[in-house]
Every structure is written in structure tokens, then in C-alpha cells.
Design a protein around this motif. Structure first.
Motif, PDB file in Angstrom:
ATOM      1  N   ALA A   1      26.904  43.434  41.879  1.00 36.38           N
ATOM      2  CA  ALA A   1      27.024  42.335  40.920  1.00 36.38           C
ATOM      3  C   ALA A   1      28.336  42.431  40.142  1.00 36.38           C
ATOM      4  N   ARG A   2      28.701  43.658  39.752  1.00 38.41           N
ATOM      5  CA  ARG A   2      29.949  43.824  38.995  1.00 38.41           C
ATOM      6  C   ARG A   2      31.159  43.461  39.852  1.00 38.41           C
TER       7      ARG A   2
ATOM      8  N   ALA B   1      31.484  36.371  46.867  1.00 38.51           N
ATOM      9  CA  ALA B   1      31.739  37.637  47.549  1.00 38.51           C
ATOM     10  C   ALA B   1      30.473  38.482  47.608  1.00 38.51           C
ATOM     11  N   LEU B   2      30.348  39.288  48.638  1.00 39.13           N
ATOM     12  CA  LEU B   2      29.207  40.200  48.811  1.00 39.13           C
ATOM     13  C   LEU B   2      27.885  39.442  48.709  1.00 39.13           C
ATOM     14  N   ALA B   3      27.864  38.228  49.264  1.00 40.54           N
ATOM     15  CA  ALA B   3      26.684  37.370  49.142  1.00 40.54           C
ATOM     16  C   ALA B   3      25.454  38.081  49.683  1.00 40.54           C
TER      17      ALA B   3
ATOM     18  N   ARG C   1      26.620  53.635  44.186  1.00 39.05           N
ATOM     19  CA  ARG C   1      26.895  52.215  44.411  1.00 39.05           C
ATOM     20  C   ARG C   1      25.816  51.533  45.257  1.00 39.05           C
ATOM     21  N   ILE C   2      25.153  52.277  46.126  1.00 41.22           N
ATOM     22  CA  ILE C   2      24.116  51.679  46.971  1.00 41.22           C
ATOM     23  C   ILE C   2      22.774  51.600  46.240  1.00 41.22           C
ATOM     24  N   TRP C   3      22.383  52.705  45.588  1.00 37.49           N
ATOM     25  CA  TRP C   3      21.047  52.765  44.976  1.00 37.49           C
ATOM     26  C   TRP C   3      21.063  52.635  43.453  1.00 37.49           C
TER      27      TRP C   3
ATOM     28  N   ALA D   1      33.883  40.373  39.376  1.00 36.87           N
ATOM     29  CA  ALA D   1      35.328  40.622  39.284  1.00 36.87           C
ATOM     30  C   ALA D   1      36.085  39.836  40.350  1.00 36.87           C
ATOM     31  N   LEU D   2      35.528  39.795  41.576  1.00 34.98           N
ATOM     32  CA  LEU D   2      36.192  39.065  42.661  1.00 34.98           C
ATOM     33  C   LEU D   2      36.139  37.558  42.418  1.00 34.98           C
ATOM     34  N   HIS D   3      35.049  37.119  41.780  1.00 34.78           N
ATOM     35  CA  HIS D   3      34.944  35.696  41.441  1.00 34.78           C
ATOM     36  C   HIS D   3      36.043  35.297  40.459  1.00 34.78           C
ATOM     37  N   ARG D   4      36.270  36.138  39.417  1.00 34.90           N
ATOM     38  CA  ARG D   4      37.334  35.830  38.452  1.00 34.90           C
ATOM     39  C   ARG D   4      38.707  35.878  39.132  1.00 34.90           C
TER      40      ARG D   4
END
Length: 881
Positions: free
Chosen positions: A120-121, A110-112, A21-23, A125-128
Motif C-alpha cells: 500500500a505504501r 501499481a501493484l494492483a 514486506r510480504i507478511w 508513492a508510485l501513484h504520486r
């Protein structure tokens, strides 16, 4: 990294997941790349006045120990879930207030600033999810009569997100409620164009229907918009569900966290029934509804359900119109996770084949509970997703009886308790088999249950256990598990059908296969075709063993040869280390045979105890399969241990099998050895005449063959026979004959045994001095050669001689020494006999309490050996008065 951990606070995230998830696609080369970030984060937390210990390494991953309520996302989701509950209860005012609180803590982006594909994924998802909350709020306020305010709030949102259908639909309703239908129709036109341009499709059914209503000039039927669909997909609960209290308790524990639960067990053990019954018990705790799908993991190949099809069913159940369901699996899984976020659902994934089939169906956020049933243990889910593993085993005898009683009635079951036990055993306490048997019995109320048990035990059990469709045909149900195996595992499963049970070791399995099989065994265990038992051993219930035996057929003679060699060489080695008087000469083991390592006499005794039930079955199997050499050698190898354990009935049966096999091979020495062993068993069972007859025949054979050692051993045994027949002079003559032969061939161990027998005969005859003299010489020999078996017997003889001469203290000392040695070497019958004599001496000394204790222990051992011990029972009864 902190974002990844805070998405699942209080739960460990594996290091591999953190790296991914990080790299993303460009992971660092260093194996410990995460550690420096963890150290830096701990310093940042400490500098901010927090506890750096909140960040912990747990179970191969990292966990941040903060309450979900401390994280804005989880706090907002809790508020959103409460809002939906209020809306379902008709309280739109409270619902709107809660939604405002949820959105107040939810940033538009989110996660700006966080880079990477994973971020990005999640951001999308959080935006929706945030847009759905805005739509929920708008609908609640619209129902409260704030149409104009809703229009002003939603116009900029719809302009910024022209394909957000729920937002646009809410705006259309608000415009319509304010009498501004043309504007509402323009909103729809913009939506349709945007959906066509960006997604290449049409808007969903709900907003299309709203559009049609507006075109017709109709006010929408109600401004009260229904809430999200609440699925209720559980199959019917099984009537008469019995037992499984431990499994139900462990399932209830899953309600306290968000970890998936895997119910794993063999075919037909009742995993689905258990999952459905539990789901009905707790469904009231899941206001979001219940989802259920049969994944078809174990069944006909064409029945396996791809995860994308399972997701289609779930999405439709959650109210997503068919045309709006994405085509690709990742998109469907993302939509599913979005829809269940903030809801509390109970999800049952039945009959899963593997972890890859399950993973896309798991929610991405806390709140819902997932129970998975599978014949595989799905260890990957346990390792990566921290799933709970609940192994579902066979029913107990009592549980099987309860199941039959519910289906057939207590009266019928109570009338034939023995038949009910036989039915349970014949069905291996497997629920599917018991259900089929119960159905047959219910269809024939006039048929005695004993007759049905006879059918199961006399013929082909699988023909009886056929419910006339695939799901109730035990053979077919097993075949689905078998066909899912890799070739090496399928071959080993077939070969293990040759093993007679009840348990086997990895070395026995390797001997069958002809090569190491540790990894293959792991696959069979994960598939619940075998279960680990005691350390290093595996078990399989009788029905699966019978199915494997069917598959093995008769063309695996080489494998059976290696299996017989494995146990024959192991038993021979164990008996040598366990101080067996005679040595068994063996032919070399077949190539590929693995012989167990046995270090010392303690390990030898443990090996014999653990494998004795296998040896008894193998002797029968070898006799039936034409392995005559193995049949008589295995019988011989087991003899001395069986004598120590007092297993006389087994000895009679198995020595007779070995005797017939020896005669077929024409081996006169083996025939004589087995005649002598058979005579010993008959003697202990009270057949003195049969024992005398077989022993004299054996002595004659040994004399003809010039086997002086064996001849002497047989005369020693004849001394024992005539002693028990009450003929001590004849017994003494045979003991002296044995001693002369042993002295002639300078066999010191034999001399020691014959001296002890001679001393015993003198003691019986009342010749105390001669008895002690001969037994003392015997004891010195036994100690010199390290024979604890002989030492135990001689201490008992000395105890008897002293008892007969009235020297009770000396007798008690010798008997105690004998008891100690018997316990150390595992000698059961002689232990009980010596304890009986010890009790007699203690009673004569006036210590009635100690006498009762010795007699009681002796009786326990005799009962264990199924020995009548009637005189001892009389003594104990008298001592209790």
C-alpha cells in the motif's frame, strides 16, 4: 515477492526485509518461510521459458538478475529523467515525447491486487510519482501551445485527484492561457476545499501565488514553468587537498551502482574534507544537484541533528514549500523518496552518529549516490543496505610532508626535513593536528619548525594542538567520540590509556579490565578509536593514546598491576619454552589477569617478537610507576630474547632500569643477574672493561649468596669476556671453573655450555684435538636435552676449530648446521657472526660468489642490529673489486 525483488533488480534484498514486506506485522513462524516461495517462483520462471537461475541467494538475501530496463517502472523512470534533462535544455518537444513514453508503460494502479502495508505504501508513492509525470507532461505541452488539449487531458485527472496540486495548477494555467480565467479560479476553490477537508491545511505557496495573479486579472508571467529546483549545497572544496588516492578510487567505484558509501575513520582524520573534495570532482555527473547536511553525530550533544530536521532541509532545497512539508518522520521520508525518484542527485550525509539517523535520508530508488561520513563504521548499513565501507586512515609521512608544504611553502619545509618528520610523528599524521600546527607555523614565519616540534614533544601536545575553537581543538574533537561510548566501552578506553602501545591484544585488554572484553572492543573498533592490526592485535595512534592516558589518571593502579602481570607471566612462559638458561620465579598473577596460551617454542618466539616493543615500554613504565618488582623481572624475562636479537643498546638501558629497581627492593640475586646481563650488552658494544667489571661483581654476589648455578654461568660469561679481550688463557681458566661447578651440582645443561666454552678456548689457542674433544661432548649433551640454542653455538665452535686446523669442508658443514639452527630459533647476532666465518671458509675454498652471498646476508643482519661490522664491510668491498 517478485514485486519486492523487481523494485531493486540486480541487488540483494535481505531475507528479513522480504519477510517484513510480504507478511508485515504477521510474519510466519518458520525460519525458512521464504525458501518455498523462491522455489515456486523459479518453477514459474522456468515454465514461462525464462532462466530460473535469475533468482539467486546472495549475501543473506535474494536477488533477481534482470536489467533495470526490463522492468516497466525503471524503464519509465529512465525516460522521465531523460525528459527532465531535455526540459532543462529547453527542448520541450523532446521532453513531452519522452514523458508520453514513460506514462505509456505506467499502469494507473501499481501493484494492483497486492495486499499488505508495504504494498500500500509503495502503491501510494508510485501513484504520486505518476501524477507528477502527468503534471510534467502537461506543463511541457502547455509551453508548446497546446492549452486546449491540456485542459481536456487534465480535467478528469483533477476531478479524480482533487488534492494533486501540480496537476490542478497545470490545469489552471491551461484554462488561463485559453482565456477561461473564471474556470481556473473555480479549479482553485475546489482544490482549497479538498486540501482543507483531507489534509487540514492550505494549498502550497506556488499555487496560491498563481491564484493571486489570476485574481488580479494578470496573465501568469510566463507559461514556461520552471523545472524542479536543482540544489547545490556542497561546501567549498578544500584548497591544497593532498593524497587519498586509494580512497578517491574506491569512491569513484560507487558511481557504478546505487549502494551508499560509508567513509569511516577516527576523529580528525579528514573524512568530511575527503567527501567534499570527491563530491566537487564528480558533481557534473549529477544533473539533479547536490544535497549536503551535517548530521552532528559526533559533537556537543545538543548539536545532533534529528533525521526529520535533515529531511526538512532537503525538502525545502528540492522546492517543497514549508507548509506542505509533513510533520512526521515517515511522511517526510516518503515525500523525499518521491521527489528524488527518477533524478540523479549526489547526497552527502556528514558526521552521522548511527544507522538509524541515516536510513530515513536514503533514496528509495536507483539513480542517486549517497556518501556518508562517520566515526562509526555503521556496520548495520553495510549489512542491511549493502553499503560500501571505506576506512579512512592516517596520512603517511610523505603525505603529511606534502600537506605541510602546501600550507607553509616548499622552501620552508625543505629547509628543515628532520623537523618536518618530527612534526608529522608528533601529530600522529592526523590531518586536523597537522592543519593546526601548520596554522601556528604560518602565523610565526620567524619560528623554526624545530622549535615547534620541540613544543609538541616536550610539553602538553593538546595545548599546542588548540586552534581556539571547538572544531579545531584536538582534545575537544576526541571528547565527542568518547562521550558517545557506552559506559563499559568508555571505561575500557580509559584503561587502555595505561597501555604503552604500540599494539595490544584482547587478552591484554581483558587483563586491564579484569574480565573478558571482546564485545566492548568491537564497539571501540566500530567507533574508530582503535583499529585491528595484525591477527588478534589492535592499534591506536599516539594522540588518541595520549588522550586516553589523560582520562585514565593515576587511580587505576590495580588495572596497571594486572597489565604488568599479563606481560610478565606471558614473557616468562615464552622464555621457558624458548630454552632460556635461567628460570624466573614469579609471584602469582593478580585476580582478573589473563595469561596468554603459548603452545610450543615456535609460538613462544612469535609471542616475543610480537610483544617486544611493548615489553621495552613496560619496563620503563614499571620503573617510573613504582612497580619495582615488575621492572626488574620484566627486564630479566626479556634478556635472553634481546641477546638473541642483538638488541644491545636496548639491553643497556633496560637492564640499568631493572638494576636500579632490584637495588631498591634489596634483592641481591636479581641485582647480580642484571649486572651479568648488563655486562653482556656492554661487551657486545665494545666496552670490554665495563663488561669485565660488572661480571666480576656479579660473580662475587652469586658466590656470597651460595648461588652455584648462577656463579658458574657468570664464570662461563667471564670466559667470553676475556676471550674477546685477547686473553685466551684467562678465558680458559674461567671456562674450567664454570665446568667444575656445573659438574659438582650435576647440571648437565651447564656442563654442556661450559664444555663448549672450554673447547672454544682450546681452538683459539690452536689446541685442535682438545677443542674438538670438548665440543663433541658438549654437542652430545645439547642434543640429549634438546637445547637447540646450545647446539647452534657448539656447531659454530666446531666449525671454528676445523677452520683453524685447515679442515675447510668440515668447517663449512658445521657452520651450515649452525646457520640452520640460528634461523630456526631466531638467533640474529650469532647468525650474522657464523655467516661471516662461513664466508671466510668459502673464500678460502675459492668459491668467491658463495662467499659474497654469505657475507652480504651477514651484513644485512648486522645493519638491522645497528652493529658496525667494519671488518666485514672491508671484505665485501675487496670481494667486489
Amino acid at each position: 515477492m517478485i514485486a519486492v525483488l523487481l523494485l531493486t533488480p540486480g541487488r540483494s534484498v535481505p531475507v528479513g526485509t522480504l519477510v517484513d514486506r510480504i507478511w508485515g506485522a504477521y510474519p510466519p513462524r518458520a525460519s525458512n518461510a521464504v525458501a518455498p516461495y523462491v522455489a515456486r517462483l523459479r518453477r514459474v520462471i522456468a515454465a514461462a521459458g525464462g532462466d530460473p537461475g535469475l533468482l539467486q541467494f546472495v549475501s543473506g538475501g535474494y536477488r533477481i538478475d534482470v536489467a533495470a530496463e526490463q522492468v516497466d517502472l525503471h524503464r519509465a523512470r529512465r525516460l522521465a529523467a531523460a525528459a527532465r534533462e531535455a526540459q532543462r535544455a529547453g527542448d520541450d518537444k523532446s521532453s513531452a515525447g519522452l514523458l508520453r513514453q514513460a506514462l505509456a508503460g505506467w499502469e494507473p494502479i501499481a501493484l494492483a491486487g497486492l495486499p499488505g502495508d508495504w504494498a500500500a505504501r509503495v502503491r501510494e508513492a508510485l501513484h504520486r510519482e505518476r501524477l507528477d509525470l502527468l503534471a510534467d507532461l502537461a506543463e511541457a505541452r502547455l509551453r508548446l501551445g497546446f492549452a486546449d488539449a491540456v485542459v481536456e487531458e487534465l480535467r478528469p485527472v483533477a476531478a479524480e485527484h482533487p488534492t494533486a496540486e501540480r496537476v490542478v495548477a497545470a490545469l489552471m494555467r491551461a484554462l488561463s492561457a485559453g482565456g477561461r480565467v473564471p474556470e481556473a479560479l473555480e479549479c482553485y476553490a475546489r482544490l482549497r476545499a479538498a486540501v482543507s477537508d483531507e489534509l487540514g491545511s492550505e494549498p502550497g505557496a506556488a499555487v496560491r501565488e498563481l491564484h493571486v495573479e489570476l485574481l488580479r486579472g494578470n496573465e501568469p508571467a510566463s507559461n514556461r514553468v520552471p523545472g524542479p529546483a536543482v540544489p547545490a549545497q556542497l561546501p567549498a572544496d578544500v584548497a591544497g587537498f593532498t593524497a587519498r588516492e586509494d580512497e578517491l578510487r574506491r569512491l569513484d567505484e560507487a558511481l557504478g551502482d546505487d549502494r551508499p558509501v560509508v567513509l569511516a575513520g577516527t576523529a580528525g582524520v579528514g573524512k568530511t574534507t575527503l567527501a567534499v573534495h570527491w563530491a566537487h570532482r564528480v558533481r557534473h555527473r549529477f544533473p539533479g544537484g547536490q544535497l549536503f547536511v551535517n548530521l552532528g553525530g559526533f559533537g556537543p550533544v545538543e548539536s545532533v541533528l534529528p533525521p526529520e530536521e535533515a529531511l526538512r532541509g532537503f525538502l525545502e532545497a528540492l522546492g517543497v514549500p514549508g507548509p506542505r512539508i509533513p510533520r512526521e518522520l515517515p511522511a517526510r521520508a516518503a515525500m523525499f523518496r518521491t521527489l528524488v525518484a527518477g533524478r540523479r542527485l549526489l547526497i552527502i550525509l556528514d558526521n552521522a552518529r548511527d544507522a538509524d539517523q541515516v536510513r530515513p535520508l536514503l533514496p528509495g530508488t536507483p539513480g542517486s549516490v549517497v556518501a556518508i561520513t562517520s566515526r562509526d563504521q555503521l556496520l548495520s548499513l553495510v549489512a542491511i543496505e549493502a553499503a560500501r565501507l571505506v576506512n579512512v586512515g592516517l596520512l603517511t609521512q610523505a603525505e603529511a610532508r606534502t600537506m605541510l608544504a602546501w600550507r607553509l611553502g616548499d622552501q620552508r619545509v625543505d629547509a628543515e626535513p628532520a623537523a618536518v618528520r618530527r612534526l608529522g610523528d608528533a601529530c600522529a599524521h592526523l590531518p586536523i593536528a597537522l592543519a593546526i600546527v601548520a596554522a601556528r607555523a604560518a602565523g610565526r614565519p620567524d619560528l623554526p619548525l624545530a622549535s615547534l616540534a620541540d613544543q609538541l614533544t616536550a610539553g602538553d601536545r593538546f595545548d599546542v594542538l588548540d586552534g581556539h575553537d571547538a572544531s579545531s581543538n584536538v582534545r575537544m574533537v576526541f571528547s565527542w567520540s568518547y562521550r558517545s561510548l557506552k559506559p563499559a566501552a568508555a571505561r575500557l578506553f580509559r584503561l587502555l590509556g595505561l597501555h604503552p602501545g604500540p599494539a595490544f591484544t584482547a587478552t591484554a585488554a581483558a587483563s586491564l579490565a579484569g574480565h573478558p572484553v571482546d564485545q566492548v572492543l568491537d564497539e571501540l573498533v566500530q567507533a574508530h578509536l582503535f583499529v585491528p592490526a595484525a591477527t588478534g592485535r589492535y592499534e591506536q595512534h599516539d594522540l588518541l593514546r595520549a588522550y586516553a592516558a589523560e582520562l585514565a589518571g593515576t587511580d587505576e593502579r590495580d588495572a596497571l598491576h594486572r597489565l604488568l602481570d599479563h606481560y610478565l607471566h606471558g614473557a616468562s612462559k615464552a622464555m621457558r619454552l624458548n630454552h632460556t638458561p635461567s628460570v624466573l620465579t614469579l609471584p602469582p598473577a593478580q585476580p582478573g589477569t589473563v595469561v596468554d596460551e603459548i603452545a610450543d617454542d615456535s609460538a613462544a618466539l612469535a609471542w616475543l617478537i610480537a610483544n617486544d616493543s611493548v615489553l621495552t615500554r613496560l619496563i620503563r613504565l614499571a620503573g617510573q610507576a613504582g612497580f619495582d618488582g615488575h621492572a626488574w623481572r620484566l627486564a630479566r624475562a626479556r634478556d635472553h630474547f634481546a641477546v638473541r636479537q642483538g638488541r644491545w643498546n636496548d639491553l643497556v638501558e633496560l637492564d640499568q632500569i631493572g638494576l636500579r629497581a632490584a637495588r631498591r627492593t634489596g634483592d641481591r640475586a636479581a641485582e647480580a643477574e642484571l649486572l651479568r646481563s648488563l655486562a653482556r650488552a656492554l661487551l657486545m658494544l665494545g666496552d670490554h672493561d665495563g663488561a669485565r667489571r660488572h661480571a666480576l661483581t656479579a660473580a662475587g654476589h652469586f658466590h656470597e649468596l651460595g648461588e652455584q648455578t648462577s656463579e658458574a654461568q657468570t664464570h662461563h660469561f667471564l670466559a667470553d669476556i676475556f676471550d674477546r679481550m685477547g686473553q685466551p688463557r684467562t678465558a680458559l681458566r674461567h671456562a674450567r671453573t664454570a665446568l667444575r661447578v656445573y659438574e659438582a651440582i650435576d647440571d648437565r645443561a651447564g656442563m654442556a655450555r661450559a664444555l663448549n666454552a672450554t673447547g672454544w678456548c682450546h681452538a683459539v689457542l690452536g689446541e685442535h684435538r682438545l677443542a674438538v674433544e670438548h665440543c663433541a661432548r658438549a654437542l652430545a649433551f645439547f642434543r640429549e636435552i634438546g637445547d637447540r640454542d646450545g647446539e647452534a653455538a657448539t656447531q659454530g665452535s666446531l666449525g671454528y676449530a676445523c677452520e683453524q686446523s685447515g679442515e675447510l669442508d668440515a668447517a663449512i658443514g658445521h657452520y651450515n648446521q649452525s646457520v640452520r639452527l640460528c634461523r630456526e630459533i631466531g638467533e640474529r647476532f650469532y647468525l650474522a657472526d657464523t655467516l661471516t666465518h662461513l664466508g671466510d671458509c668459502l673464500r678460502a675454498k675459492g668459491d668467491r660468489r658463495a662467499a659474497r652471498a654469505a657475507w652480504s646476508e651477514a651484513l644485512d643482519v648486522f645493519d638491522e642490529l645497528d652493529h658496525p661490522a667494519q671488518d666485514l664491510r672491508v671484505k665485501l668491498a675487496a670481494a667486489s673489486e
